[in-house]
Scaffold this motif. Structure first.
Motif, short mmCIF file in Angstrom:
data_model
loop_
_atom_site.label_atom_id
_atom_site.label_comp_id
_atom_site.label_asym_id
_atom_site.label_seq_id
_atom_site.Cartn_x
_atom_site.Cartn_y
_atom_site.Cartn_z
N ARG A 185 32.81 31.85 50.74
CA ARG A 185 33.97 32.11 49.89
C ARG A 185 35.30 31.78 50.57
N ASP A 186 35.38 32.06 51.90
CA ASP A 186 36.66 31.86 52.57
C ASP A 186 36.83 30.45 53.14
N ALA A 187 35.90 29.53 52.78
CA ALA A 187 36.01 28.15 53.29
C ALA A 187 37.31 27.51 52.81
N ASP A 188 37.93 26.71 53.70
CA ASP A 188 39.17 26.03 53.32
C ASP A 188 38.91 25.07 52.16
N GLY A 189 39.74 25.12 51.16
CA GLY A 189 39.68 24.14 50.08
C GLY A 189 38.73 24.50 48.95
N ALA A 190 38.02 25.63 49.04
CA ALA A 190 37.09 26.01 47.98
C ALA A 190 37.64 27.19 47.20
N SER A 191 37.59 27.10 45.87
CA SER A 191 38.05 28.24 45.08
C SER A 191 37.35 28.28 43.73
N GLY A 192 37.09 29.49 43.27
CA GLY A 192 36.46 29.68 41.96
C GLY A 192 37.50 30.08 40.94
N ARG A 193 37.40 29.48 39.76
CA ARG A 193 38.36 29.79 38.69
C ARG A 193 37.57 30.22 37.46
N PRO A 194 37.76 31.46 36.99
CA PRO A 194 36.95 31.93 35.86
C PRO A 194 37.35 31.28 34.55
N LEU A 195 36.38 31.15 33.66
CA LEU A 195 36.64 30.69 32.30
C LEU A 195 36.03 31.72 31.35
N PRO A 196 36.63 31.89 30.17
CA PRO A 196 36.11 32.91 29.25
C PRO A 196 34.72 32.52 28.73
N SER A 197 33.73 33.39 28.97
CA SER A 197 32.37 33.12 28.51
C SER A 197 32.20 33.68 27.11
N ILE A 198 31.39 33.02 26.30
CA ILE A 198 31.14 33.51 24.93
C ILE A 198 30.47 34.88 24.98
N ASP A 199 29.75 35.13 26.07
CA ASP A 199 29.10 36.43 26.30
C ASP A 199 29.79 37.07 27.51
N ARG A 200 30.62 38.08 27.24
CA ARG A 200 31.43 38.66 28.33
C ARG A 200 30.60 39.42 29.35
N THR A 201 29.31 39.65 29.05
CA THR A 201 28.46 40.29 30.06
C THR A 201 27.94 39.27 31.06
N LYS A 202 28.22 38.00 30.81
CA LYS A 202 27.84 36.93 31.75
C LYS A 202 29.12 36.19 32.14
N ARG A 203 29.39 36.10 33.44
CA ARG A 203 30.63 35.47 33.88
C ARG A 203 30.37 34.04 34.33
N THR A 204 31.38 33.21 34.16
CA THR A 204 31.23 31.81 34.54
C THR A 204 32.60 31.23 34.91
N GLY A 205 32.60 30.02 35.36
CA GLY A 205 33.88 29.39 35.70
C GLY A 205 33.67 28.10 36.47
N THR A 206 34.76 27.60 37.01
CA THR A 206 34.74 26.31 37.69
C THR A 206 34.88 26.51 39.20
N LEU A 207 34.15 25.72 39.95
CA LEU A 207 34.31 25.73 41.41
C LEU A 207 35.06 24.46 41.82
N GLN A 208 36.24 24.66 42.41
CA GLN A 208 37.05 23.53 42.87
C GLN A 208 36.77 23.30 44.35
N LEU A 209 36.53 22.06 44.71
CA LEU A 209 36.29 21.73 46.11
C LEU A 209 37.28 20.66 46.53
N ASP A 210 38.08 20.98 47.51
CA ASP A 210 39.10 20.03 47.96
C ASP A 210 38.94 19.83 49.46
N GLU A 211 38.27 18.73 49.83
CA GLU A 211 38.05 18.42 51.25
C GLU A 211 37.40 19.59 51.99
#
Lengths: 375, 375
Positions: A185-211
C-alpha cells in the motif's frame, strides 16, 4: 462417494451462522454499506481470531490448512448475510501467495493476512475488459533486475481497503508471459481510488500505478511464469463468488417465500397462486442445481484439478444467469414493496447485478465450457 | 464431500466395460433374437434388477454399482437392462415391498427374465395431473372384485400381458379409497382402443373395463393402500442419473448436427448464440448428473427418496424443449420439412408430460419443499 458436508463442516457452518446473526444482522449490513470503510474492523479482527481469514493457508503461516470445500461453507454463509467485508479478496490474495510465493514471501505476507492485520486483493482487470492472461496488457518496464509499472487496473475489489495489491503484468509478447507483483500500500506511485459500486456491500475502484518499482523479491514465482497462477486465482475467485451467490440466492428465495406466505390478496396468501408458486419453485431448482455444480467444482480443485476449470466455469456461468433471474423475480414477486429501500430484497437484487460479471460473466464462462467440450 | 469411487467400484466399472466390449456389437443390433440373447446374458449376471434383494432373484448390488452399471450401459447405447420396462420400474419394486409371497413367486422371476410385459393403469380421462381423483370402480363380490371404468394414456397396453391398475374401492376417502389390482389383460371385459400421437403413430391407448372380474388374491397390498403402493414405487430409484447420460448422448448428436451445418452462410458452430446454447446444455446436463449423485448419496445414508427428484424432471423438461428448438435453428429453412430432428422436436412432449407435467413438479416443489399453501 459422499455428496455432502462432513460433521466438522456442519459445525463450522453453525459457528459462522451464529457469528453473523449476532454481529452482522441486516441493520448492521445496511449501516456498513453506508460507511466509508465499507466493513467493520472490529468484525474483521474477530474473523481472524476465529481462524476464518486463514482458513486455507498453511498452518506454518497462521492458517488452518483446510480445503476449498470448507471455504465454500464459510462463503455461503457470508453471502447469505450479504456480509460486507474484503473476505474474498483477501482469501484470493492469500491463496495466490501460498501457491506461487517463495518461503520468504509467504513468511512476509501470509501471517498478516491470516491474523487480520492486512487485507489483500488482486488487480486483474484492465481497460480491455478481457479476463485472464490475454487481457493483461500493462507492461513492466525492466530496470536492472526490477520492473517499473505504470498504468491503471480497473474494478479492483476492495482496492481502497487493501494493504497488498497483487498486480499481474506483462513481461513479453507471448500470451502467457505474465508476472505477478505484490505491491504494498505504501509503495511510491501506487494509489487506490474508490468508485461507487452498484452493490454498496461490495467495494471496488481503480488502482493507479505510476512508475511503481517492483523488485525480484516482490514477484510471485519466476518472471513470465505466473500465467497459470493467474488463471488459477481467477478460477478460485469465480468459485468463491459462486459460494457467496448460493447463500445470497437462497436467502433471497427464503425472504420471498416468507413474503408469499404472509401477503394476502384475493382472500389467499399469494403463495397459494401458481403464478407466484411456480417461479419460486424454479428459483429453488436453480439454487439446488447451482449447489450441485459448485460443490463438485470445490471438491475437484483439491482432488481432481484437471477437471476443475471446466467445473468452475459451469458453476459460474450457471450462477450468473440463475442469480440474475432470482434477483429480478424476487423483486417482482414482492410487488410494489419490492421496489422500496425498506424491504431487504432489493439488497439481493443489487448483489446479483454485481455478481453477474465478477470473475467472468456467463458468456465468458460458457465459452470456456464450449472449449472444454472441444467446440 | 467425496466424488471418487472405491477400488472395488472402479473394478466393477472395468468388469462392465469388459462385458460390453465382449457382448455388445457396434452398431447395436435391434433384432428380437439379439435382444433375447442379450436379456439372457444380463439375467445370468444378475444385472437385471441389479439392486433388488438377492432372495427376490435380484442382484443384491449396491446403489453406487447400479449407478455405474447404468452409466456404462447408457454410454455404450446398450439396450435397457431387461425388456419389461414397467415391470422393472414399478411393479417389481411395489411387489417386493407390498406383495404376498405367492405374488412375488408368481411375478418377479418373469419380470427379471423379460418374459412378462406389464402396463400401468394410472391416468383417467378426468384424472390426469389430479391422479388421486380417479374413478374406475372396483366393487367386492365374494372372492372377486368387479371393475368398471376407463384408463387413458396407457403405453404398451396392446402388447402387455398384465396391467398394474389403480382403482377406487371407496368413494368417501380421496387417497385412502384407492386400491391396486393386478389384472391379466386378456380378462373378459377389457377393451383397448389405441390413440394416435401427434406424429400419427400409435403411442398409447385407452383401456376400458366393463364388469371385469378380478380375484381378490390379485390385490397388491391391502384395500385402500393403493396410493401408498404407487408412491413408494414412484420414488424408487428415480435419482435421474441415467437420464443425464441419455441427455449427454442427445447433446453429442446435436453437436454433430451443428458441426455439419451452416447457419447464415457460416459454420453453425462459429455462431456465438449456438455455441453458448450448447455450452448451457452441457452445464445443465452436468447439473442433472450431479443432482442425481446427490439423491443417490441421500439414499445411501438411508434417507427416504424425496420430492427432490422433481428438480431433475424440471431440468430435463426444459432441456428437451430447448435442445429440440436449437436443432431446428441449426437446420435453418429445412426445419420446415419432415425429418428425424424435426420429428424429435414434435415428440419430446411425451417425455416432458409423462410422469407428471412440469407445472405439477413446480407444485410439488412449491408445496412440499417450500411449504407454500396448497391450491
Amino acid at each position: 462417494m459422499n455428496f455432502g458436508f462432513e460433521e466438522e463442516q456442519e459445525l463450522l457452518r453453525r459457528e459462522i451462522r451464529k457469528f453473523l446473526d449476532e454481529q452482522c444482522p441486516m441493520e448492521e449490513v445496511r449501516r456498513l454499506a453506508q460507511s466509508s470503510d465499507g466493513y467493520s474492523r472490529e468484525q474483521w479482527k474477530q474473523l481472524a481470531e476465529l481462524g476464518w481469514l486463514g482458513l486455507m493457508l498453511p498452518e506454518a503461516y497462521g492458517g488452518a490448512e483446510l480445503t476449498w470445500v470448507d471455504a465454500v461453507v464459510l462463503l455461503e454463509e457470508t453471502g447469505r448475510s450479504l456480509f460486507p467485508s474484503p473476505l474474498i479478496s483477501t482469501t484470493l490474495a492469500g491463496s495466490a501467495i501460498a501457491d506461487l510465493g517463495s518461503e520468504d514471501q509467504k513468511g512476509r505476507w501470509l501471517p498478516g493476512l491470516a491474523d487480520g492485520s492486512r487485507i489483500g486483493t488482486i488487480a486483474f482487470l484492465e481497460d480491455n475488459d478481457v479476463l485472464g492472461p490475454a487481457g493483461i496488457q500493462l507492461r513492466g518496464r525492466p530496470r536492472g533486475d526490477a520492473f517499473l509499472l505504470s498504468g491503471e487496473k480497473r474494478l479492483v475489489a476492495d482496492v481502497e481497503q487493501a494493504d497488498l495489491w497483487l498486480v499481474p503484468f506483462r513481461v513479453g509478447d507471448p500470451e502467457d508471459a505474465i508476472a505477478i507483483a505484490v505491491v504494498e500500500r505504501d509503495a511510491d506511485g501506487a494509489s487506490g481510488r474508490p468508485l461507487p459500486s452498484i452493490d454498496r456491500t461490495k467495494r471496488t475502484g481503480t488502482l493507479q500505478l505510476d512508475e511503481v518499482p517492483v523488485g525480484p523479491d516482490a514477484l510471485l514465482g519466476p518472471p513470465a511464469g505466473a500465467s497459470l497462477g493467474l488463471s488459477r486465482v481467477l478460477d478460485r475467485g469465480a468459485l468463491a463468488l459462486c459460494a457467496e451467490v448460493i447463500g445470497a440466492a437462497e436467502a433471497a428465495l427464503r425472504i420471498t417465500v416468507e413474503f408469499a406466505k404472509q401477503r394476502e390478496q384475493f382472500g389467499h396468501p399469494i403463495g397459494h397462486f401458481q403464478g407466484v408458486k411456480h417461479p419460486l419453485a424454479e428459483m429453488y431448482v436453480e439454487v439446488e442445481s447451482l449447489k450441485s455444480l459448485l460443490y463438485y467444482a470445490a471438491w475437484a480443485i483439491d482432488e481432481d484439478p484437471e477437471v476443475a476449470p471446466a467445473a468452475i466455469s459451469r458453476a459460474k456461468a450457471y450462477a450468473a444467469d440463475a442469480f440474475t433471474r432470482i434477483g429480478i423475480d424476487g423483486i417482482q414477486l414482492h410487488g410494489g414493496v419490492g421496489y422500496t429501500l425498506e424491504y431487504d430484497i432489493q439488497l439481493y437484487l443489487k448483489r446479483s447485478k454485481w455478481a453477474r460479471s465478477m470473475y467472468g460473466d456467463a458468456d465468458y464462462h460458457y465459452d470456456r465450457v464450449a472449449r472444454a467440450r472441444g467446440l | 464431500m467425496d466424488f471418487s469411487f472405491s477400488t472395488e467400484e472402479e473394478a466393477f466399472r472395468q468388469e462392465v466395460r469388459g462385458f460390453l466390449e465382449e457382448n455388445l456389437p457396434d452398431p447395436v443390433p435391434t433384432t428380437p433374437e439379439f435382444l433375447r440373447e442379450w436379456n439372457a446374458k444380463l439375467r445370468a449376471k444378475r444385472w437385471v434388477g441389479f439392486a433388488w434383494p438377492k432372495e427376490e432373484g435380484g442382484g443384491g448390488g449396491s446403489l453406487i454399482e447400479q449407478y455405474i452399471l447404468k452409466e456404462e450401459m447408457s454410454l455404450r447405447r446398450a439396450p435397457p437392462l431387461g425388456s419389461d420396462f414397467m415391470g422393472l420400474a414399478w411393479v417389481g419394486p411395489a411387489l417386493i415391498r407390498h406383495g404376498s409371497e405367492a405374488q412375488k413367486k408368481r411375478f418377479l422371476s418373469d419380470i427379471l427374465d423379460s418374459s412378462s410385459l406389464w402396463c400401468t393403469g394410472y391416468s383417467e380421462p378426468d384424472s390426469g395431473s389430479d391422479l388421486a381423483s380417479l374413478k374406475t370402480r372396483a366393487v367386492r363380490d365374494g372372492d372377486e372384485y368387479v371393475v368398471n371404468g376407463q384408463k387413458i394414456w396407457t403405453s404398451a397396453a396392446k402388447q402387455a400381458k398384465w396391467i398394474f391398475n389403480l382403482v377406487r374401492t371407496e368413494s368417501s376417502s380421496r387417497y385412502g379409497g384407492i386400491t391396486c389390482l393386478l389384472i391379466p389383460m386378456d380378462t373378459p371385459g377389457i377393451e383397448i382402443h389405441p390413440i394416435d400421437n401427434l406424429s400419427g403413430r400409435p403411442g398409447f391407448n385407452e383401456v376400458f373395463f366393463t364388469d371385469v372380474r378380478v380375484p381378490v388374491e390379485n390385490r397388491l397390498g391391502k384395500e385402500g393402500e393403493g396410493w401408498r403402493v404407487v408412491m413408494g414405487a414412484l420414488a424408487n430409484e428415480r435419482s435421474g442419473i441415467s437420464e443425464s447420460t441419455e441427455m449427454t448422448r442427445k447433446l453429442d448428436s446435436l453437436i454433430e448436427l451443428a458441426r455439419n451445418s451452416r447457419k447464415a452462410g457460416r459454420p453453425a458452430l462459429e455462431d456465438t448464440s449456438v455455441r453458448r446454447e450448447l455450452a448451457a446444455f452441457d452445464t445443465r446436463i452436468e447439473a442433472m448428473r450431479l443432482n442425481g449423485m446427490r439423491n443417490l448419496s441421500r439414499q445411501l445414508k438411508g434417507d427416504p427418496p424425496s420430492s427432490e427428484t422433481s428438480i431433475n424432471k424440471l431440468l430435463r423438461g426444459a432441456l428437451e424443449i430447448r435442445m429440440a428448438e436449437l436443432s431446428l435453428e441449426v437446420l435453418g429453412s429445412a426445419s420446415q420439412l419432415e425429418g428425424p430432428w424435426q420429428n424429435a422436436a414434435l415428440s419430446f412432449h411425451g417425455t416432458v408430460i409423462g410422469g407428471g407435467t412440469p407445472n405439477i413438479q413446480r407444485n410439488i416443489i412449491g408445496e412440499r419443499i417450500l411449504g407454500l399453501p396448497k391450491d
